[in-house]
Design an enzyme around this catalytic site. Structure first.
Site, short mmCIF file in Angstrom:
data_model
loop_
_atom_site.label_atom_id
_atom_site.label_comp_id
_atom_site.label_asym_id
_atom_site.label_seq_id
_atom_site.Cartn_x
_atom_site.Cartn_y
_atom_site.Cartn_z
N ALA A 67 39.18 37.33 44.21
CA ALA A 67 40.06 37.88 45.23
C ALA A 67 39.59 39.30 45.54
CB ALA A 67 41.50 37.88 44.74
N GLY A 110 39.23 34.48 41.36
CA GLY A 110 39.68 33.54 42.39
C GLY A 110 38.55 32.65 42.89
N GLU A 113 38.35 29.93 40.53
CA GLU A 113 39.55 29.10 40.71
C GLU A 113 39.44 28.21 41.94
OE1 GLU A 113 42.93 31.83 38.56
OE2 GLU A 113 42.22 32.51 40.49
N GLU A 133 39.44 38.71 35.30
CA GLU A 133 40.64 39.47 35.71
C GLU A 133 41.09 40.46 34.65
OE1 GLU A 133 40.19 36.22 36.12
OE2 GLU A 133 40.98 35.57 38.05
N1 DAK Z 1 36.68 42.41 45.60
C1 DAK Z 1 36.25 43.31 46.51
N2 DAK Z 1 34.97 43.70 46.63
C2 DAK Z 1 34.08 43.17 45.78
C3 DAK Z 1 34.44 42.22 44.81
C4 DAK Z 1 35.82 41.83 44.73
N3 DAK Z 1 36.26 40.91 43.89
N4 DAK Z 1 33.34 41.87 44.12
C5 DAK Z 1 32.32 42.57 44.66
N5 DAK Z 1 32.76 43.35 45.66
C6 DAK Z 1 31.98 44.28 46.49
C7 DAK Z 1 31.63 45.54 45.73
O1 DAK Z 1 32.71 46.45 45.75
C8 DAK Z 1 30.42 46.02 46.51
O2 DAK Z 1 30.87 46.64 47.68
P1 DAK Z 1 30.28 48.09 48.15
O3 DAK Z 1 30.51 49.02 47.03
O4 DAK Z 1 28.82 47.81 48.40
O5 DAK Z 1 31.06 48.41 49.40
C9 DAK Z 1 29.73 44.73 46.89
O6 DAK Z 1 30.72 43.71 46.81
C10 DAK Z 1 28.60 44.35 45.96
O7 DAK Z 1 29.12 44.36 44.65
P2 DAK Z 1 28.39 45.10 43.42
O8 DAK Z 1 27.67 46.32 43.90
O9 DAK Z 1 29.41 45.28 42.35
O10 DAK Z 1 27.32 44.00 43.02
P3 DAK Z 1 26.67 43.75 41.58
O11 DAK Z 1 25.58 42.76 41.83
O12 DAK Z 1 26.33 45.05 40.92
O13 DAK Z 1 27.83 43.07 40.70
C11 DAK Z 1 29.63 41.49 40.31
C12 DAK Z 1 28.29 41.78 41.04
C13 DAK Z 1 30.17 40.18 40.85
C14 DAK Z 1 29.38 41.37 38.79
C15 DAK Z 1 30.62 42.68 40.57
O14 DAK Z 1 30.68 42.92 41.97
C16 DAK Z 1 32.01 42.41 40.06
O15 DAK Z 1 32.30 42.52 38.87
N6 DAK Z 1 32.93 42.09 41.01
C17 DAK Z 1 34.34 41.90 40.67
C18 DAK Z 1 34.55 40.60 39.97
C19 DAK Z 1 36.01 40.40 39.59
O16 DAK Z 1 36.60 41.20 38.83
N7 DAK Z 1 36.60 39.34 40.12
C20 DAK Z 1 38.01 39.03 39.85
C21 DAK Z 1 38.89 39.68 40.89
S1 DAK Z 1 40.63 39.36 40.56
C22 DAK Z 1 46.49 35.30 43.36
C23 DAK Z 1 45.76 34.37 42.68
C24 DAK Z 1 44.50 34.70 42.22
C25 DAK Z 1 43.98 35.96 42.41
C26 DAK Z 1 44.70 36.86 43.11
C27 DAK Z 1 45.98 36.55 43.60
N8 DAK Z 1 47.80 34.98 43.81
C28 DAK Z 1 48.37 33.70 43.52
C29 DAK Z 1 48.56 35.90 44.58
C30 DAK Z 1 42.65 36.25 41.90
C31 DAK Z 1 42.32 37.47 41.42
C32 DAK Z 1 40.91 37.82 41.23
O17 DAK Z 1 40.01 37.10 41.55
#
Ligand code: DAK
Length: 259
Positions: A67, A110, A113, A133
């Site tokens: 997400a 997400g 998921e 997360e």
């Molecule tokens: N959200 C927003 N932007 C993201 C992102 C994300 N999840 N993942 C990557 N980006 C963006 C980065 O901010 C970066 O943007 P700029 O800084 O260039 O503007 C760009 O994508 C490239 O990312 P990185 O520079 O970080 O790239 P790397 O190759 O170094 O790293 C990575 C790749 C995938 C390991 C890293 O980007 C990372 O850790 N990303 C976050 C992964 C994460 O934590 N995902 C879980 C998010 S929480 C719900 C149900 C479910 C959910 C929500 C609500 N409801 C029922 C209401 C789900 C929640 C989640 O998924």
């Protein structure tokens, strides 16, 4: 076809609809616009009689990195409960045609998921599945603790959710999370070919099978068998049952009406 900004919709093969996440600058992070466009596109393909199987993919680098954290940063629990967030993803699981996830690179949070909401998964060798997360102080919220546990078992699901262990494509295949793993050059074509095989099957039976197999995750064996039997009887009402059995007896290829 409707113009979308965060996804692309294509027709790569007869009977097959393809949806691509298209937010490359954010590694296909799932923001609310993308979710709304995805549900709209999937419901359109579900209603389109020319389509009998759907492929959902991202880019070679990222299926979806979760997400959109930048969007979620400004939200709170009451806003989520008061809004549609908790019910919206059920629109995905109400799609009646099979959805094949074609996953390469990151499938996190997400993104993982959504992959697990698909009916079959084809992965590239670079695919990495995870529920990170906990690293941003929250927990999985769209099935990560439930579908992952059913898919890979409690011990591994605990480790993935509690320690942010990523699952490689080979591990995902080993644990039965995905159907196939192919080189990054060919995983999407293989997913489309698999979709083509399903699209060539009698369409009503395909929907009845998807429905019944998914019920196996929710019902007791007793109730699941009763549910299956009802779908089985229903398949006897189809024109394709008459055609399929006649073709077998007459030693010819069936010509499906998908009715
Ligand atoms: N959200 C927003 N932007 C993201 C992102 C994300 N999840 N993942 C990557 N980006 C963006 C980065 O901010 C970066 O943007 P700029 O800084 O260039 O503007 C760009 O994508 C490239 O990312 P990185 O520079 O970080 O790239 P790397 O190759 O170094 O790293 C990575 C790749 C995938 C390991 C890293 O980007 C990372 O850790 N990303 C976050 C992964 C994460 O934590 N995902 C879980 C998010 S929480 C719900 C149900 C479910 C959910 C929500 C609500 N409801 C029922 C209401 C789900 C929640 C989640 O998924």
């Amino acid at each position: 076809m409707t113009a979308y900004e965060t996804i692309l919709v294509e027709s790569p093969a007869p009977g097959v609809g393809l949806v691509r996440f298209n937010r490359p600058s954010a590694l296909n992070a799932l923001n609310s616009q993308l979710a709304a466009e995805l549900f709209d596109a999937l419901e359109g393909l579900d209603a389109d009689e020319a389509v009998r199987c759907i492929v959902l993919t991202g880019s070679d680098k990222a299926f979806a990195a979760g997400a959109d954290i930048k969007e979620m940063q400004g939200t709170d629990a009451v806003t989520m409960v008061a809004g549609k967030d908790f019910t919206e993803w059920s629109r995905f699981t109400r799609i009646r045609k099979p959805i094949i996830g074609a996953v390469s690179g990151w499938a996190l949070g997400g993104g993982c998921e959504v992959a697990m909401m698909c009916d079959l998964l084809v992965a590239s060798e670079t695919a990495k599945f995870g529920q990170p997360e906990i690293g941003i102080g929250i927990i999985p919220g769209a099935g990560g603790t439930q579908r992952l546990t059913r898919a890979v078992g409690k011990a591994l699901a605990m480790e993935i959710c509690l320690t942010d262990r990523k699952l490689t494509a080979a591990e995902a295949l080993h644990y039965g999370l995905v159907n196939h793993v192919y080189p990054v050059e060919s995983y999407l074509q293989e997913a489309i070919a698999l979709a083509g095989k399903i699209a060539a099957m009698p369409g009503v039976a395909v929907k009845l099978i998807k429905d019944a197999v998914n019920k196996a995750e929710e019902l007791s064996l007793h109730d699941g068998l009763a549910y299956e039997k009802r779908n089985f009887y229903l398949s006897f009402a189809t024109a394709d049952k008459s055609e399929g059995m006649a073709a077998f007896v007459e030693k010819r290829k069936p010509e499906w009406k998908h009715r």
